[in-house]
Design an enzyme around this catalytic site. Structure first.
Site, PDB file in Angstrom:
ATOM      1  N   GLY A 294      -0.401 -17.323  -7.062  1.00 22.89           N
ATOM      2  CA  GLY A 294       0.185 -16.788  -6.078  1.00 22.89           C
ATOM      3  C   GLY A 294      -1.351 -15.972  -5.424  1.00 22.89           C
ATOM      4  N   CYS A 363      -3.178  10.580   5.562  1.00 25.84           N
ATOM      5  CA  CYS A 363      -2.664  11.786   5.736  1.00 25.84           C
ATOM      6  C   CYS A 363      -3.173  11.524   4.032  1.00 25.84           C
ATOM      7  CB  CYS A 363      -2.376  12.572   6.189  1.00 25.84           C
ATOM      8  SG  CYS A 363      -2.359  12.351   8.362  1.00 25.84           S
ATOM      9  N   TYR A 392      -1.352 -10.267  -1.461  1.00 30.43           N
ATOM     10  CA  TYR A 392      -0.498  -8.811  -1.779  1.00 30.43           C
ATOM     11  C   TYR A 392      -1.284  -7.615  -0.824  1.00 30.43           C
ATOM     12  CZ  TYR A 392       0.373 -11.292  -6.140  1.00 30.43           C
ATOM     13  OH  TYR A 392       1.153 -12.085  -7.239  1.00 30.43           O
TER      14      TYR A 392
END
Ligand SMILES: *Cc1c(COP(=O)(O)O)cnc(C)c1O
Length: 433
Positions: A294, A363, A392
């Site tokens: 991957g 935040c 990813y």
């Protein structure tokens, strides 16, 4: 430079796949994901030819789509004649809608619902990688109701610790994935599969972990030893000989200068020799082998661009450079402490002497893209480039703080085109009633 597809042009700007990244940031806005299409294709070809050369015709790589999943990727995989691994109805649907030939797809996951299994069969997924006993009965029952025989692999847990981050280690006995060999449960699993009327057992699958470096061959050679020994035992007990050994994914990629470089074709050759030796020793025919890369297909094909915002210098403590994205488009440092190479794309010829933590706009104090990066002194408006974000990143992106996801712009032959458009504020509220 550290990556083959980056360079510096006459303006002192960072280029990616031959294109000026500062110009791309201006054209599309930031944050912006870039993907180098030729690099993706190159990486596919490296695996395909290395596996065919070493193992022969019946062995091939299958791209683990969860690393980067959007329709254009599956068009490229179709053109490169790659198999793909899919892990959810969303990934299956994406590949299906991209016109990917679903017979070449494998469906993975540790908890496929009956609905997921039916959906995979509706879409014509070639092979289901069955993760446990319940799922085996579900696949057999659903296939029987449709009057079909479903091809399957059984996911086994070889009991190997790949020495990577805990969160990406999947092959230990106590993993949530697969059925353990050590406990004797895998033997019962195979016998149960052989007794099912509506499944065809093609062979065994394992995947022990990701971003594995320490002796990069060992991720495959160790599991091959356990899997082949198990296969020999099962052949003695049941007469069943698997056609396929799927030995998973996991080759590491280089994110920073200090990461080792993995010569994938050379490693595949050594893995082949090791499997030959084992098969010979155990008296087994040489199996067909599947690998599931991957990260190593897409990571170095990606880069993320941001615009520098607040530069905060806390005298006597540390400096922060805030950018207009963050853990929403790249959660990997927050999740795994992942290292990245960072540049100030519009100041590539200036001396880097300003040390700062590169942080996002969320935040959350943990919203760090990379601590301790050394850059030329940044100012608001500079273009910040984070390298090797092809794997990813987009696939793990979220809308935390209601931040829209960036677009994915593909680069090919010096041209750029949009593969995924930027989310809008209206997209953000589109499901709110
Ligand atoms: C994630 C995954 C892969 C891919 O791993 P990489 O480290 O990205 O190469 C392969 N196979 C399975 C079953 C996976 O879950």
């Amino acid at each position: 430079m550290i990556f083959e597809n980056i360079a510096v042009n006459e303006k002192g700007h960072l280029t990616f796949a031959g294109v000026d990244t500062v110009a791309l940031a201006e054209k599309y806005g930031t944050p912006l994901y870039l993907m180098d299409e030729e690099r993706i294709r190159h990486n596919c070809k490296v695996y395909k030819s290395a596996m065919a050369d070493a193992f022969g015709e019946g062995s091939y790589p299958s791209y683990a789509g969860k690393a980067a999943c959007f329709k254009r990727i599956y068009e490229i995989m179709r053109e490169e004649e790659m198999s793909v691994d899919l892990v959810s109805p969303g990934e299956i649907y994406t590949a299906f809608k991209a016109g990917y030939p679903m017979a070449k797809a494998f469906f993975h996951g540790n908890n496929k619902t009956d609905g997921d299994i039916s959906f995979a069969m509706d879409c014509g997924v070639g092979c289901i990688v069955v993760d446990g006993f319940d799922e085996l009965s579900a696949v057999d029952r659903i296939a029987s109701a449709r009057g079909i025989c479903q091809k399957i692999l059984l996911r086994l847990t070889p009991g190997i610790d790949p020495h990577t981050y805990e969160a990406v280690a999947t092959g230990k006995v106590d993993s949530k994935f697969g059925v353990a060999i050590e406990t004797g449960q895998a033997e019962a699993f195979v016998k149960a599969a052989l007794a099912c009327k509506n499944v065809t057992l093609l062979g065994y699958h394992c995947h022990v972990g990701s971003q594995v470096f320490d002796d990069s061959d060992s991720v495959y050679t160790d599991s091959a030893r356990v899997m082949l020994t198990f296969a020999r035992d099962m052949q003695e007990k049941t007469g069943y000989a698997p056609e396929i050994f799927d030995i998973g994914g996991g080759y590491g990629v280089r994110y920073v200068e200090s990461d080792p470089y993995v010569d994938i074709p050379a490693s595949i050759r050594r893995v082949y020799e090791h499997i030959c030796y084992l098969a010979n020793e155990l008296g087994l025919p040489m199996p067909n082998v599947i690998m599931e890369p991957g990260r190593s297909i897409v990571a170095d094909a990606g880069m993320t661009l941001y615009t520098a915002g607040t530069v905060k210098e806390i005298t006597g403590y540390k400096n922060y450079l805030s950018v207009d994205g963050g853990m929403t488009d790249n959660p990997r440092y927050a999740l795994y402490g992942s290292a990245y190479t960072v540049y100030l794309a519009n100041k590539m010829t200036e001396t880097a002497s300003f040390t700062c933590d590169l942080v996002g706009r969320c935040c959350e104090s943990g919203d760090v893209l990379q601590p301790g990066v050394v850059l030329p002194k940044p100012v608001r408006g500079d273009t910040v480039a984070v390298c090797t974000t092809g794997a990813y990143n987009y696939s793990m992106a979220s809308n935390y703080n209601r931040i829209p996801r960036p677009p994915v712009v593909m680069l090919r032959g010096g041209e750029d085109y949009v593969a995924v458009k930027r989310e809008t504020l209206d997209d953000i509220i589109s499901n709110d009633l």
